[in-house]
Design a protein around this motif. Structure first.
Motif, PDB file in Angstrom:
ATOM      1  N   VAL A 194      48.150  36.454  36.859  1.00 34.46           N
ATOM      2  CA  VAL A 194      47.036  36.891  37.685  1.00 34.46           C
ATOM      3  C   VAL A 194      47.364  36.578  39.141  1.00 34.46           C
ATOM      4  CG1 VAL A 194      44.599  36.552  38.184  1.00 34.46           C
ATOM      5  CG2 VAL A 194      45.402  36.569  35.814  1.00 34.46           C
ATOM      6  N   GLY A 195      47.466  37.622  39.946  1.00 34.12           N
ATOM      7  CA  GLY A 195      47.840  37.410  41.345  1.00 34.12           C
ATOM      8  C   GLY A 195      46.716  37.644  42.324  1.00 34.12           C
ATOM      9  N   CYS A 196      45.678  38.356  41.900  1.00 32.17           N
ATOM     10  CA  CYS A 196      44.619  38.657  42.873  1.00 32.17           C
ATOM     11  C   CYS A 196      43.233  38.712  42.254  1.00 32.17           C
ATOM     12  CB  CYS A 196      44.907  39.973  43.591  1.00 32.17           C
ATOM     13  SG  CYS A 196      44.704  41.441  42.546  1.00 32.17           S
ATOM     14  N   GLU A 197      43.105  38.873  41.001  1.00 34.13           N
ATOM     15  CA  GLU A 197      41.846  39.056  40.278  1.00 34.13           C
ATOM     16  C   GLU A 197      40.999  40.192  40.817  1.00 34.13           C
ATOM     17  OE1 GLU A 197      41.354  36.385  42.584  1.00 34.13           O
ATOM     18  OE2 GLU A 197      42.939  35.181  41.678  1.00 34.13           O
ATOM     19  N   CYS A 200      42.867  42.130  34.768  1.00 38.11           N
ATOM     20  CA  CYS A 200      41.887  41.353  35.522  1.00 38.11           C
ATOM     21  C   CYS A 200      40.630  42.163  35.796  1.00 38.11           C
ATOM     22  CB  CYS A 200      42.475  40.851  36.834  1.00 38.11           C
ATOM     23  SG  CYS A 200      42.736  42.139  38.070  1.00 38.11           S
ATOM     24  N   GLY A 247      42.381  43.621  41.031  1.00 35.96           N
ATOM     25  CA  GLY A 247      42.921  44.937  40.707  1.00 35.96           C
ATOM     26  C   GLY A 247      43.896  45.535  41.700  1.00 35.96           C
ATOM     27  N   VAL A 248      44.413  44.734  42.623  1.00 34.58           N
ATOM     28  CA  VAL A 248      45.253  45.305  43.671  1.00 34.58           C
ATOM     29  C   VAL A 248      46.743  45.020  43.480  1.00 34.58           C
ATOM     30  CG1 VAL A 248      45.629  45.430  46.164  1.00 34.58           C
ATOM     31  CG2 VAL A 248      43.321  45.113  45.279  1.00 34.58           C
ATOM     32  N   CYS A 249      47.089  43.863  42.913  1.00 34.35           N
ATOM     33  CA  CYS A 249      48.503  43.467  42.933  1.00 34.35           C
ATOM     34  C   CYS A 249      49.295  43.960  41.727  1.00 34.35           C
ATOM     35  CB  CYS A 249      48.625  41.957  43.057  1.00 34.35           C
ATOM     36  SG  CYS A 249      48.243  41.047  41.535  1.00 34.35           S
ATOM     37  N   GLY A 250      48.620  44.202  40.618  1.00 30.38           N
ATOM     38  CA  GLY A 250      49.332  44.712  39.450  1.00 30.38           C
ATOM     39  C   GLY A 250      50.023  43.664  38.602  1.00 30.38           C
ATOM     40  N   ALA A 251      49.958  42.388  38.998  1.00 29.32           N
ATOM     41  CA  ALA A 251      50.657  41.344  38.233  1.00 29.32           C
ATOM     42  C   ALA A 251      50.139  41.252  36.800  1.00 29.32           C
ATOM     43  CB  ALA A 251      50.510  39.989  38.926  1.00 29.32           C
ATOM     44  N   CYS A 252      48.866  41.585  36.615  1.00 32.33           N
ATOM     45  CA  CYS A 252      48.224  41.407  35.310  1.00 32.33           C
ATOM     46  C   CYS A 252      48.338  42.646  34.429  1.00 32.33           C
ATOM     47  CB  CYS A 252      46.751  41.100  35.533  1.00 32.33           C
ATOM     48  SG  CYS A 252      45.890  42.510  36.257  1.00 32.33           S
ATOM     49  N   ARG A 298      44.875  47.178  34.335  1.00 30.68           N
ATOM     50  CA  ARG A 298      44.859  45.874  35.005  1.00 30.68           C
ATOM     51  C   ARG A 298      43.934  44.943  34.229  1.00 30.68           C
ATOM     52  NH1 ARG A 298      47.033  47.429  40.884  1.00 30.68           N
ATOM     53  NH2 ARG A 298      48.803  48.349  39.816  1.00 30.68           N
TER      54      ARG A 298
HETATM   55  S1  FES Z   1      45.642  40.192  39.073  1.00 31.93           S
HETATM   56 FE1  FES Z   1      46.103  41.509  40.698  1.00 31.93          FE
HETATM   57  S2  FES Z   1      45.668  43.415  39.769  1.00 31.93           S
HETATM   58 FE2  FES Z   1      45.014  42.056  38.284  1.00 31.93          FE
END
Ligand code: FES
Ligand code: FES
Lengths: 796, 194
Positions: B42-45, B64, B47-52, B62
């Motif tokens: 989880v990089g941003c919670e 998150c 929906g922007v970073c795509g890590a999840c 996503r």
């Molecule tokens: S944690 Fe960044 S998009 Fe879900």
């Protein structure tokens, strides 16, 4: 060495088996781990009149809540001022939980521990605080005006003032053939690692010990700080830094409030406690950097040779100064880059504002210094009508002038002496790589099509590998496997690979038999940390030295066993053999067995080392000057930093109508001395350049005048996606080994980011030159709308 | 007040899993903390970073932005499910190792899942298309050059693969279902766009 070796750590990352701090103590049910959430100030500047936590105590799943009132002993003292400096006359640090006053939006006020993070956040929302808001000081200008003070007892909002000078710059400028003045400004940005801060603690009442996992760039630093705060002996605290999802500087600051609150809570509650920062928290409660205003006066001769340089700048240090003056000191010294002005004076004020603290972000003050110097070089070239590379060339320190003493004091308190470099050679390489000489023809060709393109360059020198020291421990196990421990932490630089390469080379073992552990104070208790591009230089050198010690011992033991002279032995693929007589051999695992005289055999191999099997009965089993075991431990502590250097060039296109800015080409020439793994170095450069582009064109912290950060999310803070980064970054290397360490290494981690904004500013200015000759780029980042406005101002 | 709990049945990486979670529990938290699949990051919670990013019925979503309860009966593939049956690295994973497509590894799981879906939809992407496939994911370490190279290499490896060798989740659901994202649209909303 020098090989593009694939990374060993990738296997676990690619399978989703990395262990980052938030992954620690995750069991299928999460059993037993409590989660923390923090109430943060909604005001940039306010007095706290009252905190009411009554409602929290009955909330579902809540175990405890702390405010300042509940902190005791050292926990109730301000957090440490990590790097004191005589010029930092008004250093201030925050409390783990705010006492009486808050000085930035995001400052921690209360700490809640509950069954899970959702419940902890619910509880935080129940806390009622009454504030008396105070006027907020936002931005360097407001700080300098000092109509309002951030800290009542800090006059003029000035935390520190520092002067350094070599020669008499004002006099030299007054007497110079030509003079120019520049006013520049650089916005705030931040490291923004994809993983924010995170800390997990477990208190073991049976052994009276604390185990702390934290996403830091210095586990030994956190260990010492936590021990002091909790009144524990160092021996009671183990700090483990597992995988770290990026650092870029922000995680060198320590201890963060949560880094002491989490272990405190774990001990009090008798259950493990975890805190994982969310992205908004990272924006408003971790650190930022870069924000500076600069005034430059320069005097030069007809060739563009700088005879006097006088720099005055104001550095926004945010609300507190836990990391001392490191960033502005670096700006003030590294500003000089590869040049040797006839005289130099630099004066800076580090000023308080009601914003998040400022601590190093990759480059750590160098991008700002580079911007000042390189914009000055461009201004001189423009004034004299000379090629920008020529003006730089006449100011370069020449290869035969090394070591070059600037007669200034660097960030480590030591003389600023460059060890080696070849700047003219770098410039030649860069010109070829980017096509500098061919560019005017291309520019004309484009102009004929109605397109505006420009080229720019920027040069830098980076002091890397600062002390005080790093260490390494190499242990050859009886299996023949080699276990290496370094003290500093790793956050993506591939240390497990490069240090395994070094050990494999020095020891003569296969890389796959070498395992490197970093940032675990149980394995290496003496270390400083990962910052200032120092890991390869410092730990790399220490690893090399430790491996050499292990090797010396292995040869000695093997020589005894094989009854030959040590000098006749070689180690290849983990086997010690007699040169020219390969049948006379013994593998390192067996050597390890023999190195540890035993009373008890634990397996077949170890029988060979028991008391009736080995040794001269007339001598002690372990010689007086020896130790049992096949291990090597050593430390590397250099006299001073080693100076890497490089130059970047950019070709940009600016849209004549919309002012959109596109990078068409980006070229890097880089000299980090001896390269251990070129693949990893290039990766570091790519990443640095991408961050540099962010800083040049997109990233800024949008504070309003009341100190609210308006863009505290990835939606609003424009961090580059692939679409913002040029397709292809051309990299060429020069290897000027450092004479200061055994391998000739210089640091590479920060290089990519340092000159990027300056190179892009230079290129944009060049693209606009023909239509708007009077226009100069004096502030970064620059967005299309800012460029558009600038154009309006310069269109007659 | 105690939270109501809901039963959720999922097929995660081919294995049936059952959960009892509050309605507000995010899929990302359920995967990480309830199922112990910490590979999803989880990089941003927001929906922007795509890590999840995980695959739901084969399409990238996503985690998150989704509540775990809405996934009842669906199939989820996480990074842990991208290896081959014999345990060796899948094509995208292998390509990342070869191309040095990762540094700290934190963004990596989201890239791996995104690219897995991307090259399944477009097995032979042009260079431009390879860039587009990853245009909605943030990486702070690599500067993306090697990630784009890894997309192209992954497609190449996947094309050489014997069919069926790559874990192939069920076919993507209808548009709009479950907040499944359309990647091109996603870029338009999250790209910086000058
Ligand atoms: S944690 Fe960044 S998009 Fe879900
Ligand atoms: S590898 Fe670190 S964020 Fe992408």
């Amino acid at each position: 060495m020098g090989q593009k070796v694939q990374r060993v750590e990738d296997q676990r990352f690619l399978r989703g088996q990395g262990r980052y701090t938030d992954d620690v103590l995750v069991t299928a049910s999460g059993a037993g781990v409590l989660h923390a959430a923090v109430l943060r100030s909604p005001h940039a500047h306010a007095r706290i009149l009252d905190i009411d936590v009554e409602a929290v105590l009955d909330a579902e799943g809540v175990h405890a809540v702390w405010t300042y009132e509940d902190l005791q002993g050292p926990m109730a003292e301000p957090l440490p001022l990590l790097i004191p400096h005589p010029a930092l006359t008004h250093g201030r640090t925050q409390f783990a939980l705010a006492r009486d006053e808050v000085n930035y939006v995001g400052e921690a006020i209360a700490f809640v521990v509950a069954e899970d993070r959702y419940l902890a956040e619910d509880a935080v929302a129940l806390i009622r605080v009454s504030y008396e808001t105070l006027p907020a000081v936002v931005g360097v200008e407001a700080a300098r005006r000092a109509e309002h003070l951030v800290h009542d007892d800090v006059p003029g909002n000035v935390a520190a003032h520092l002067d350094q000078r070599v020669g008499d710059a004002p006099a030299a400028i007054a007497a110079a053939a030509h003079r120019l003045e520049l006013d520049l400004s650089i916005e705030r940005s931040a490291c923004m690692p994809m993983e924010g801060r995170a800390t997990v603690a477990r208190w073991d009442p049976d052994t009276d010990r604390l185990q702390l996992w934290t996403s830091t760039q210095t586990s030994t630093g956190v260990r010492a700080a936590v021990a002091v705060k909790m009144g524990l002996d160092l021996g009671q605290v183990d700090v483990i830094t597992p995988d770290v999802g990026g650092g870029f500087g922000v995680k060198i600051n320590h201890p963060w409030p949560e880094e002491v609150l989490v272990p405190m809570a774990a001990r009090v509650l008798g259950q493990p406690v975890k805190f994982t920062e969310d992205r908004r928290e990272h924006f408003i409660s971790s650190a930022h950097e870069r924000g500076q205003e600069q005034h430059i006066e320069v005097g030069f001769d007809d060739e563009g040779r700088v005879v006097g340089l006088d720099v005055r700048f104001w550095h926004d240090n945010g609300a507190y100064t836990p990391y001392g003056l490191i960033v502005p000191i670096i700006t003030s010294t590294q500003l000089l880059g590869p040049y040797k002005p006839g005289s130099y004076r630099v004066r800076f004020d580090s000023v308080y504002t009601n914003t998040v603290i400022v601590t190093p972000y990759r480059g750590a003050g160098r991008p700002q210094g580079c911007f000042a110097m390189e914009r000055t070089m461009d201004a001189i070239a423009d004034y004299l009508g000379k090629d920008r590379t020529e003006v730089r060339a006449v100011n370069f320190i020449q290869p035969e002038e090394f070591p070059y003493d600037h007669q200034l004091v660097f960030q480590d308190g030591r003389p600023l002496v460059y060890d080696s470099g070849d700047y003219p050679a770098s410039l030649e390489k860069l010109k070829r790589l980017v096509g500098w000489d061919e560019f005017p023809a291309f520019q004309q060709e484009m102009a004929a099509q109605g397109r505006e393109v420009g080229i720019g360059l920027a040069c830098y020198v980076e002091g890397t590998g600062v002390g005080p020291y790093e260490g390494a421990h190499v242990h050859i196990e009886t299996s023949g496997k080699v276990k290496v421990a370094i003290g500093l932490t790793t956050q993506g630089q591939g240390h497990a690979t490069v240090f395994a390469q070094l050990v494999a080379d020095e020891l003569g073992v296969r890389m796959e038999d070498v395992e490197v552990v970093s940032g675990d104070t149980r394995r290496m208790a003496y270390s400083v940390g990962t910052f200032a591009s120092r890991a390869a230089v410092m730990s790399g050198s220490a690893v090399h030295l430790a491996a050499r010690r292990a090797k010396e011992k292995a040869l000695k033991v093997a020589a005894d066993a094989l009854e030959v002279d040590e000098s006749d032995l070689q180690i290849v693929d983990g086997v010690v053999s007699v040169k020219g007589a390969p049948s006379s051999a013994i593998d390192l695992g067996t050597v390890s067995v023999l190195s540890n005289p035993l009373r008890y055999a634990f397996d077949e191999a170890s029988q060979a080392a028991t008391q009736f099997s080995v040794g001269d009965p007339g001598k002690p089993p372990v010689a007086e000057d020896d130790e049992p075991g096949l291990e090597g431990r050593d430390f590397y502590s250099p006299d001073r930093a080693t100076f890497a250097s490089g130059m970047h060039a950019a070709i940009v296109e600016t849209d004549p109508r919309t002012a959109e800015i596109t990078i068409l080409k980006y070229a890097v020439v880089h000299d980090c001395g001896t390269i251990i793994n070129p693949m990893i170095v290039e990766g570091q450069i790519h990443g640095g350049v991408a961050q540099g582009i962010g800083g040049a064109l997109y990233e800024k912290m949008a504070y309003d005048e009341s100190g609210q950060l308006l863009n505290a999310s990835f939606m609003d803070f424009l961090m580059p996606y692939v679409t913002e980064i040029p397709d292809g970054i051309d990299v060429d290397h020069l290897e000027t080994p450092s004479p200061l360490n055994p391998l000739g290494i210089k640091g590479a981690g920060e290089a990519g980011v340092i000159p990027t904004a300056a190179a892009i500013a230079s290129a944009i200015e060049d693209a606009e030159r023909h239509s708007r000759p009077s226009m100069s780029i004096a502030a970064m980042p620059i967005s299309p709308s800012e460029l558009y406005t600038l154009r309006q101002e310069h269109t007659a | 007040m105690t939270e109501d709990l809901h039963d959720v049945r999922l097929i995660v990486n081919g294995v049936h899993r059952e959960l009892r979670v509050p309605a507000r529990r995010l899929l990302s938290d359920a995967l990480r903390h309830d199922l112990g699949l910490t590979g999803t990051h989880v990089g941003c919670e927001h929906g922007v970073c795509g890590a999840c990013t995980v695959l739901v019925d084969g399409a990238p979503v996503r985690a998150c932005l989704l509540f775990a309860v809405t996934l009842d009966g669906h199939e989820v593939t996480t990074v842990e499910g991208l290896t081959r049956d014999d345990g060796s690295l899948g094509p995208v994973q292998q390509a990342f190792a070869e191309c040095h497509g990762l540094q700290c590894g934190f963004c990596t799981p989201g890239f791996l899942t995104t690219i897995t879906a991307g090259i399944r939809a477009n097995p032979d992407p042009t260079h431009e298309e390879a860039r587009e496939i990853v245009a909605g994911n943030l990486c702070r370490c690599t500067g993306y050059q090697n990630i784009v190279a890894a997309v192209e290499r992954a497609a190449e490896i996947a094309r050489e693969d014997v069919p069926g060798d790559v874990p192939a989740p069920a076919s993507p659901p209808q548009d709009g279902q479950l907040g499944v994202e359309d990647r091109t649209e996603d870029q338009a909303t999250t790209g910086l766009g000058g």
